[in-house]
Motif scaffolding. Structure first.
Motif, PDB file in Angstrom:
ATOM      1  N   LYS A  43      12.195   0.312  -6.587  1.00 33.89           N
ATOM      2  CA  LYS A  43      11.320   1.010  -7.037  1.00 33.89           C
ATOM      3  C   LYS A  43      10.064   1.366  -6.089  1.00 33.89           C
ATOM      4  O   LYS A  43       9.831   0.766  -5.188  1.00 33.89           O
ATOM      5  CB  LYS A  43      10.653   0.201  -8.307  1.00 33.89           C
ATOM      6  N   GLU A  44       9.364   2.108  -6.747  1.00 31.56           N
ATOM      7  CA  GLU A  44       8.366   2.795  -5.978  1.00 31.56           C
ATOM      8  C   GLU A  44       6.973   1.745  -6.136  1.00 31.56           C
ATOM      9  O   GLU A  44       6.981   0.980  -7.191  1.00 31.56           O
ATOM     10  CB  GLU A  44       7.777   4.096  -6.343  1.00 31.56           C
ATOM     11  N   ARG A  45       6.069   1.653  -5.235  1.00 31.77           N
ATOM     12  CA  ARG A  45       4.989   0.507  -5.178  1.00 31.77           C
ATOM     13  C   ARG A  45       4.052   1.324  -6.477  1.00 31.77           C
ATOM     14  O   ARG A  45       3.726   2.625  -6.560  1.00 31.77           O
ATOM     15  CB  ARG A  45       4.295   0.715  -4.071  1.00 31.77           C
ATOM     16  N   GLU A  46       3.465   0.320  -7.195  1.00 32.33           N
ATOM     17  CA  GLU A  46       2.824   0.756  -8.430  1.00 32.33           C
ATOM     18  C   GLU A  46       1.764  -0.031  -8.467  1.00 32.33           C
ATOM     19  O   GLU A  46       1.526  -1.329  -8.057  1.00 32.33           O
ATOM     20  CB  GLU A  46       3.573   0.773  -9.811  1.00 32.33           C
ATOM     21  N   ILE A  47       0.369   0.616  -8.970  1.00 31.35           N
ATOM     22  CA  ILE A  47      -0.807  -0.406  -9.248  1.00 31.35           C
ATOM     23  C   ILE A  47      -0.386  -1.462 -10.464  1.00 31.35           C
ATOM     24  O   ILE A  47       0.046  -1.077 -11.395  1.00 31.35           O
ATOM     25  CB  ILE A  47      -1.814   0.237  -9.341  1.00 31.35           C
ATOM     26  N   TYR A  59      -9.292  -2.692 -14.239  1.00 36.63           N
ATOM     27  CA  TYR A  59      -8.260  -1.763 -15.034  1.00 36.63           C
ATOM     28  C   TYR A  59      -6.813  -2.347 -14.667  1.00 36.63           C
ATOM     29  O   TYR A  59      -6.256  -2.998 -14.013  1.00 36.63           O
ATOM     30  CB  TYR A  59      -8.003  -0.302 -14.103  1.00 36.63           C
ATOM     31  N   TYR A  60      -6.059  -2.334 -16.001  1.00 31.92           N
ATOM     32  CA  TYR A  60      -4.492  -2.820 -15.819  1.00 31.92           C
ATOM     33  C   TYR A  60      -3.695  -1.975 -16.380  1.00 31.92           C
ATOM     34  O   TYR A  60      -3.743  -1.015 -17.037  1.00 31.92           O
ATOM     35  CB  TYR A  60      -4.387  -3.874 -16.971  1.00 31.92           C
ATOM     36  N   ALA A  61      -2.349  -1.896 -15.525  1.00 30.20           N
ATOM     37  CA  ALA A  61      -1.248  -1.308 -15.908  1.00 30.20           C
ATOM     38  C   ALA A  61      -0.906  -1.636 -17.479  1.00 30.20           C
ATOM     39  O   ALA A  61      -0.909  -2.930 -17.632  1.00 30.20           O
ATOM     40  CB  ALA A  61      -0.077  -1.307 -15.245  1.00 30.20           C
TER      41      ALA A  61
END
Length: 118
Positions: A43-47, A59-61
């Motif tokens: 997967k790609e890096r995500e916040i 902030y939250y995903a």
């Protein structure tokens, strides 16, 4: 330059908890916010979450809302990620990052592995 050192990863069963820590040193006054990112297998890096250094705005995903909590201790230049109700899909390498005012990472930690078994 800002140096970031993470700790606290490991192996946990689904439903369990872990707390990650990230200690910052160096030119910490240049930091606007601290963030946790993750990169799962293939997967790609995500916040995951972000907290501003001065005001503490968070902030939250969507995938972690209600389960993860980000906090910071300005006196210790440390940011934490409390992860509860962990799921196998939370398995990833978690990275701490120092963000600039555009919200982009300027510095990265080395990463810490979190593995959640089903």
């Amino acid at each position: 330059q800002v140096q970031l050192v993470e700790s606290g990863g490991g192996l946990v069963q689904a439903g369990g908890s872990l707390r990650l820590s990230c200690a910052a040193s160096g030119r910490t006054l240049t930091i606007w916010a601290m963030g946790w990112f993750r990169q799962g297998p293939g997967k790609e890096r995500e916040i995951v979450a972000r907290v501003t250094w001065s005001g503490g705005t968070t902030y939250y995903a969507d995938s972690v809302k209600g389960r993860f909590t980000i906090s910071r201790d300005n006196a210790k230049n440390t940011v934490y990620l409390q992860m509860n109700s962990l799921k196998p899909e939370d398995t990833a390498v978690y990275y701490c990052a120092a963000l600039n005012r555009r919200g982009k990472p300027d510095y990265w930690g080395q990463g810490t592995q979190v593995t959640v078994s089903s």
